[in-house]
Write a protein that holds these residues in place. Structure first.
Motif, PDB file in Angstrom:
ATOM      1  N   ILE A  22       0.853  -1.189   0.000  1.00 23.42           N
ATOM      2  CA  ILE A  22       0.000   0.000   0.000  1.00 23.42           C
ATOM      3  C   ILE A  22       0.889   1.240   0.000  1.00 23.42           C
ATOM      4  N   PHE A  23       0.666   2.111  -0.980  1.00 21.59           N
ATOM      5  CA  PHE A  23       1.457   3.327  -1.120  1.00 21.59           C
ATOM      6  C   PHE A  23       0.549   4.548  -0.990  1.00 21.59           C
ATOM      7  N   ASP A  24       0.992   5.529  -0.227  1.00 21.43           N
ATOM      8  CA  ASP A  24       0.353   6.838  -0.241  1.00 21.43           C
ATOM      9  C   ASP A  24       0.750   7.500  -1.564  1.00 21.43           C
ATOM     10  N   PHE A  25       0.085   8.593  -1.925  1.00 18.00           N
ATOM     11  CA  PHE A  25       0.434   9.281  -3.173  1.00 18.00           C
ATOM     12  C   PHE A  25       1.257  10.545  -2.924  1.00 18.00           C
ATOM     13  N   ASP A  26       0.644  11.569  -2.326  1.00 18.51           N
ATOM     14  CA  ASP A  26       1.325  12.860  -2.171  1.00 18.51           C
ATOM     15  C   ASP A  26       2.513  12.751  -1.228  1.00 18.51           C
ATOM     16  N   ASP A  27       3.658  13.189  -1.708  1.00 19.39           N
ATOM     17  CA  ASP A  27       4.922  13.198  -0.974  1.00 19.39           C
ATOM     18  C   ASP A  27       5.424  11.791  -0.641  1.00 19.39           C
ATOM     19  N   THR A  28       4.831  10.783  -1.275  1.00 21.45           N
ATOM     20  CA  THR A  28       5.334   9.422  -1.182  1.00 21.45           C
ATOM     21  C   THR A  28       5.727   8.937  -2.577  1.00 21.45           C
ATOM     22  N   LEU A  29       4.795   8.983  -3.519  1.00 23.36           N
ATOM     23  CA  LEU A  29       5.088   8.618  -4.905  1.00 23.36           C
ATOM     24  C   LEU A  29       5.403   9.833  -5.773  1.00 23.36           C
ATOM     25  N   VAL A  88       7.869  -4.181  -6.710  1.00 28.69           N
ATOM     26  CA  VAL A  88       6.775  -4.940  -6.090  1.00 28.69           C
ATOM     27  C   VAL A  88       5.860  -5.496  -7.169  1.00 28.69           C
ATOM     28  N   ARG A  89       5.518  -4.659  -8.124  1.00 27.30           N
ATOM     29  CA  ARG A  89       4.638  -5.097  -9.208  1.00 27.30           C
ATOM     30  C   ARG A  89       5.318  -6.166 -10.058  1.00 27.30           C
ATOM     31  N   GLY A  90       6.634  -6.037 -10.240  1.00 25.79           N
ATOM     32  CA  GLY A  90       7.383  -7.045 -10.985  1.00 25.79           C
ATOM     33  C   GLY A  90       7.394  -8.400 -10.298  1.00 25.79           C
ATOM     34  N   GLU A  91       7.264  -8.393  -8.974  1.00 27.83           N
ATOM     35  CA  GLU A  91       7.193  -9.636  -8.198  1.00 27.83           C
ATOM     36  C   GLU A  91       5.789 -10.216  -8.195  1.00 27.83           C
ATOM     37  N   GLY A  92       4.842  -9.516  -8.794  1.00 34.39           N
ATOM     38  CA  GLY A  92       3.467 -10.003  -8.863  1.00 34.39           C
ATOM     39  C   GLY A  92       2.643  -9.766  -7.611  1.00 34.39           C
ATOM     40  N   LYS A  93       3.131  -8.927  -6.711  1.00 35.78           N
ATOM     41  CA  LYS A  93       2.381  -8.637  -5.491  1.00 35.78           C
ATOM     42  C   LYS A  93       1.350  -7.558  -5.775  1.00 35.78           C
ATOM     43  N   ARG A  94       0.175  -7.710  -5.163  1.00 36.40           N
ATOM     44  CA  ARG A  94      -0.852  -6.697  -5.345  1.00 36.40           C
ATOM     45  C   ARG A  94      -0.376  -5.394  -4.715  1.00 36.40           C
ATOM     46  N   SER A  95      -0.498  -4.318  -5.453  1.00 33.81           N
ATOM     47  CA  SER A  95      -0.122  -3.005  -4.945  1.00 33.81           C
ATOM     48  C   SER A  95      -1.251  -2.034  -5.243  1.00 33.81           C
ATOM     49  N   VAL A  96      -1.464  -1.110  -4.295  1.00 32.53           N
ATOM     50  CA  VAL A  96      -2.525  -0.127  -4.436  1.00 32.53           C
ATOM     51  C   VAL A  96      -2.021   1.214  -3.911  1.00 32.53           C
ATOM     52  N   ILE A  97      -2.725   2.264  -4.301  1.00 32.43           N
ATOM     53  CA  ILE A  97      -2.499   3.575  -3.715  1.00 32.43           C
ATOM     54  C   ILE A  97      -3.671   3.850  -2.790  1.00 32.43           C
ATOM     55  N   LEU A  98      -3.344   4.286  -1.576  1.00 34.87           N
ATOM     56  CA  LEU A  98      -4.345   4.662  -0.586  1.00 34.87           C
ATOM     57  C   LEU A  98      -4.053   6.108  -0.206  1.00 34.87           C
ATOM     58  N   ARG A 108      -5.024   8.227 -10.618  1.00 36.23           N
ATOM     59  CA  ARG A 108      -4.979   7.075 -11.520  1.00 36.23           C
ATOM     60  C   ARG A 108      -4.474   7.502 -12.910  1.00 36.23           C
ATOM     61  N   GLN A 109      -4.986   8.626 -13.411  1.00 35.23           N
ATOM     62  CA  GLN A 109      -4.565   9.107 -14.739  1.00 35.23           C
ATOM     63  C   GLN A 109      -3.092   9.469 -14.759  1.00 35.23           C
ATOM     64  N   TRP A 110      -2.612  10.143 -13.716  1.00 35.62           N
ATOM     65  CA  TRP A 110      -1.192  10.503 -13.706  1.00 35.62           C
ATOM     66  C   TRP A 110      -0.321   9.258 -13.616  1.00 35.62           C
ATOM     67  N   MET A 111      -0.712   8.298 -12.811  1.00 41.77           N
ATOM     68  CA  MET A 111       0.060   7.058 -12.710  1.00 41.77           C
ATOM     69  C   MET A 111       0.097   6.353 -14.065  1.00 41.77           C
ATOM     70  N   ARG A 112      -1.028   6.328 -14.779  1.00 39.35           N
ATOM     71  CA  ARG A 112      -1.039   5.735 -16.122  1.00 39.35           C
ATOM     72  C   ARG A 112      -0.100   6.485 -17.056  1.00 39.35           C
ATOM     73  N   SER A 113      -0.017   7.809 -16.914  1.00 39.44           N
ATOM     74  CA  SER A 113       0.839   8.615 -17.783  1.00 39.44           C
ATOM     75  C   SER A 113       2.315   8.278 -17.606  1.00 39.44           C
ATOM     76  N   ILE A 114       2.671   7.690 -16.459  1.00 40.16           N
ATOM     77  CA  ILE A 114       4.062   7.273 -16.258  1.00 40.16           C
ATOM     78  C   ILE A 114       4.203   5.751 -16.400  1.00 40.16           C
ATOM     79  N   GLY A 115       3.162   5.122 -16.952  1.00 40.83           N
ATOM     80  CA  GLY A 115       3.242   3.699 -17.292  1.00 40.83           C
ATOM     81  C   GLY A 115       2.841   2.733 -16.193  1.00 40.83           C
ATOM     82  N   ILE A 116       2.121   3.198 -15.182  1.00 42.05           N
ATOM     83  CA  ILE A 116       1.709   2.318 -14.091  1.00 42.05           C
ATOM     84  C   ILE A 116       0.188   2.353 -13.974  1.00 42.05           C
ATOM     85  N   ASP A 117      -0.450   1.224 -14.253  1.00 45.15           N
ATOM     86  CA  ASP A 117      -1.897   1.100 -14.100  1.00 45.15           C
ATOM     87  C   ASP A 117      -2.139   0.456 -12.744  1.00 45.15           C
ATOM     88  N   ILE A 118      -2.693   1.205 -11.812  1.00 46.04           N
ATOM     89  CA  ILE A 118      -2.793   0.759 -10.418  1.00 46.04           C
ATOM     90  C   ILE A 118      -4.139   1.174  -9.838  1.00 46.04           C
TER      91      ILE A 118
END
Length: 192
Positions: A22-29, A88-98, A108-118
């Motif tokens: 589980i990843f936070d978004f602002d000031d984390t990613l 983490v995603r390469g290891e096949g573990k479920r990952s989410v943004i909270l 979600r749109q910004w993450m897709r713009s950098i190649g990550i669908d999450i």
């Protein structure tokens, strides 16, 4: 029928690991210029950065307005944490943004713009506070544990969110739970 605690412990430890990261978004990613406005009497009296919000305590008659923070404004990726997310995603573990934001789609749109669908989950809202976001993130993680996730890592830049989430260890002692405080200091723009 009651199951002896020792049997429960052996059984829970022998279950296969079901991982969730589980990843936070602002000031984390990413660092953004998402302003959180402080309102009083229907007027904006102050604008806070995500970092300032962590330390601000509302005074009587004040409330937060998160509407401007629902856009991903001038995002700057935080490479070290994005590298962890990609691994983490390469290891096949479920990952989410909270996130404490109230709108998932801009993230979600910004993450897709950098190649990550999450998947993006939100816990913020019109009446959110620093404390309610921490409690709501904890509740979200507790629900994930009840759904069978027993190998969880939570990464967030907010010390209160981490401290509140760590209380889950007492409630769920038989899972692997790690809460990591992310500290990111951006390099000056002219540094190489």
């Amino acid at each position: 029928m009651l199951v002896p605690f020792g049997n429960y412990l052996r059984e829970s430890l022998s279950r296969p690991r079901k991982a969730l990261r589980i990843f936070d978004f602002d000031d984390t990613l990413a660092q953004t210029e998402a302003a959180i406005r402080v309102m009083k009497g229907g007027k904006v009296i102050r604008s806070l950065s995500s970092d300032e919000f962590k330390h601000y305590h509302l005074q009587p008659g004040e409330s937060f307005d998160f509407s401007a923070s629902n856009r991903v404004t001038n995002p700057r990726p935080i490479p070290a944490v994005l590298k962890i997310l990609r691994a983490v995603r390469g290891e096949g573990k479920r990952s989410v943004i909270l996130t404490g934001r109230s709108e998932a789609e801009p993230v979600r749109q910004w993450m897709r713009s950098i190649g990550i669908d999450i998947e993006v989950f939100t816990v913020g809202g019109a009446h959110a506070s620093h404390e309610s976001i921490a409690r709501d993130k904890r509740a979200w993680i507790a629900d994930a544990i009840r759904q069978g996730y027993n190998d969880i890592e939570f990464l967030d830049d907010n010390a209160l969110n981490i401290a509140v989430a760590k209380t889950l260890k007492r409630e769920f002692p038989n899972i692997r739970f790690t809460a990591r405080l992310i500290r990111y200091t951006p390099r000056p723009q002219n540094a190489k």
